[in-house]
Scaffold this active site. Structure first.
Site, mmCIF file in Angstrom:
data_model
loop_
_atom_site.group_PDB
_atom_site.id
_atom_site.type_symbol
_atom_site.label_atom_id
_atom_site.label_comp_id
_atom_site.label_asym_id
_atom_site.label_seq_id
_atom_site.Cartn_x
_atom_site.Cartn_y
_atom_site.Cartn_z
ATOM 1 N N GLU A 37 5.929 -28.448 25.144
ATOM 2 C CA GLU A 37 4.605 -28.010 24.700
ATOM 3 C C GLU A 37 3.656 -27.955 25.888
ATOM 4 O OE1 GLU A 37 1.260 -29.027 21.227
ATOM 5 O OE2 GLU A 37 2.985 -30.344 21.519
ATOM 6 N N GLU A 186 2.926 -27.780 11.789
ATOM 7 C CA GLU A 186 2.108 -28.820 11.155
ATOM 8 C C GLU A 186 0.914 -28.218 10.407
ATOM 9 O OE1 GLU A 186 1.231 -32.063 13.845
ATOM 10 O OE2 GLU A 186 3.361 -32.559 14.049
ATOM 11 N N GLU A 309 10.464 -32.241 15.699
ATOM 12 C CA GLU A 309 9.716 -33.213 16.494
ATOM 13 C C GLU A 309 10.166 -34.610 16.092
ATOM 14 O OE1 GLU A 309 5.467 -32.854 16.954
ATOM 15 O OE2 GLU A 309 5.532 -30.656 16.854
ATOM 16 N N GLN A 358 9.082 -35.248 24.117
ATOM 17 C CA GLN A 358 9.226 -33.897 24.637
ATOM 18 C C GLN A 358 10.039 -33.943 25.921
ATOM 19 O OE1 GLN A 358 5.587 -31.616 24.877
ATOM 20 N NE2 GLN A 358 4.936 -32.264 22.832
#
Length: 506
Positions: A37, A186, A309, A358
């Site tokens: 990200e 989300e 995630e 991540q």
């Protein structure tokens, strides 16, 4: 094959019987996916140092040392550009001559100004260099159906069209053929604070205009799914989105002590460790319950549960930008990774894609950088050890684990998953999360006639140990030679907070 496991608490022994049976379910390699990200130093000053960088060797601005490390990891699929960032990202700002690209403010992560020098072409070049499948997260929060439809056309259409002409003008003649697309992120939170009923309609609207330009390679469209145990969200989406419009539903779950009190990344107590592992192991229950809902509407399991995630989330490392989510990576993170991957393997009938959060410098990263320096974390080593399961056939496990007891609370100490690869090698990954006690395991190979065994172990003498830029190799896999093979049985002992991967050959 099937593995039946029995544990004897008094002896802290786990008995595993390997039986001749059918092993049909394939563990998708995409379970071992990653997430990049625009957050902190994941992209900028992490993966990407810029086209004009000289002090750090790179290919088209992407660090060569990171490319080499991630290729060894066999990253199957990579998700980008978010996360929360995805629903503020307008992809056309990241194409064309870099000097002409407009700047933007990253409102979610530190309020920093980005120059959009890393965009669609750069990400897809990264995937090409890694040999990874790209997974693009579309903007359904601040974007429009037209914007997302144009992005699909830009990267996937080889014929004559406004977007393919624009792609060619920007230096890429042929389409990339990106198959995996997230339709928002989300939506219950940073993606728009939507109700599930509303988002179900948003999904139907946006996905309608996402064209399959290659009928042989239809888009794999992933709906923004539940926040952890929000089972109503999954129920609503499965009820209101026809399965022929839906390839996957996302699930996000982080291992945390408490959201309002995450605790330190490195100087944590055993209580903090126990609570974090309790949260990590909750993944198994989450998958079972979300799967049960999905099974009502999709008994053939055509729709994947996509855990795009997951990982440990703590307070940021002392002295770092709170908005950059930089944290150290210890043996606790190794245990989160080992147990979570075992869970995913064992539920691979429904979980067919997952992305660790991540990949570089953010949350449970596999790589940390500091200017020209780079280190591999304990999580990296677990992901590398476990990649033997990618695209192998699952051997189901059924066992009762000895318990890790902390102040009267108990968690399963031993975690197991197993698979057989195309060359008929058997791989068994075992983790022991107990902070104090070793666990003895006995494998009964039955009539499978395995003749040789080898293993690797990731272990350390303190839970809080980590690799640092001063000591980058403190924790790394070692050859494990203490597993004995005799008369069709394997015996071994797993040290506290350690993981072992065994390979057996006939």
């Amino acid at each position: 094959m099937a593995i039946a496991v029995c544990a004897f608490q008094a002896k802290a022994q786990t008995k595993v019987r390997v039986e001749n049976d059918s092993a049909k379910q394939v563990i998708s390699a995409n379970i071992y996916g990653h997430f990049a990200e625009h957050l902190g130093h994941c992209i900028y000053n992490g993966i990407y140092v810029g086209d004009t960088a000289r002090e750090i060797p790179n290919t088209d601005g992407i660090r060569n040392d990171i490319i080499a490390a991630l290729r060894k990891l066999k990253v199957p699929i990579l998700r980008w550009p978010g996360g929360c960032f995805a629903d503020t990202y307008h992809w056309k700002d990241g194409i064309g001559p870099k000097q002409d690209r407009p700047a933007m403010v990253n409102k979610w992560w530190g309020g920093v100004t980005e120059d959009n020098s890393f965009g669609t072409h750069d990400f897809l070049r990264l995937c090409q260099l890694l040999g990874s499948t790209p997974y693009l997260a579309g903007n359904t929060g601040s974007g429009t159906p037209q914007e997302l439809a144009d992005w699909v056309q830009y990267v996937n259409f080889d014929g004559k069209s406004p977007m393919s002409d624009l792609r060619k003008k920007n230096g890429h003649d042929s389409a990339w053929g990106v198959q995996y697309w997230g339709v928002g992120n989300e939506a219950w939170g940073c993606g728009g604070n939507m109700r599930p009923e509303y988002y179900a309609d948003i999904y139907r609207r946006y996905s309608t205009f996402m064209t399959d330009y290659d009928p042989k390679k239809p888009l794999f469209k992933i709906a923004s799914g539940a926040n952890s145990a929000d089972y109503h969200w999954t129920e609503t989406l499965m009820k209101n989105i026809p399965t022929n419009m839906l390839s996957g539903i996302a699930l996000h779950h982080y291992a945390v002590i408490e959201w309002n009190k995450k605790g330190p990344d490195q100087s944590f107590t055993e209580e903090g460790y126990f609570k974090t592992m309790e949260s990590a192991l909750f993944m198994d229950s989450l998958i079972q319950k979300h799967t049960a809902i999905m099974d009502k509407y999709d008994p053939e399991k055509k729709v994947a549960l996509v855990v795009d995630e997951w990982g440990g989330w703590y307070d940021v490392a002392p002295g770092t930008n709170p908005g950059f989510l930089y944290q150290q990576n210890t043996m606790r993170d190794a245990m989160i990774a080992a147990t979570t991957l075992n869970i995913f393997n064992n539920h691979s009938d429904r979980v067919r894609l997952a992305n660790l959060a991540q990949i570089v410098n953010v949350l449970q990263a596999v790589i940390l950088t500091d200017k020209e320096k780079m280190i591999l974390t304990p999580t990296y080593h677990i992901m590398e050890m476990y990649n033997v399961h990618q695209d192998a056939k699952l051997i189901p496990t059924n066992y009762v684990s000895p318990k890790y007891d902390y102040n009267g609370k108990k968690l399963d100490a031993v975690s197991v998953s197993a698979s057989v690869d195309k060359s008929q090698k058997l791989h068994i990954s075992l983790a022991n999360i107990d902070a104090h006690n070793a666990q003895t395991v006995e494998l009964d190979l039955d009539a499978n006639n395995y003749k040789t065994i080898k293993g690797r172990i990731l272990t350390s003498d303190k839970l809080t140990n980590c690799n640092t830029f001063q000591n980058p190799n403190k924790i790394e896999p070692e050859v494990y030679t203490k597993a004995s093979l005799k008369n069709g049985k394997v015996s071994l002992s797993i040290p506290p907070f350690s993981a072992i991967v065994l390979e057996l050959s006939k």
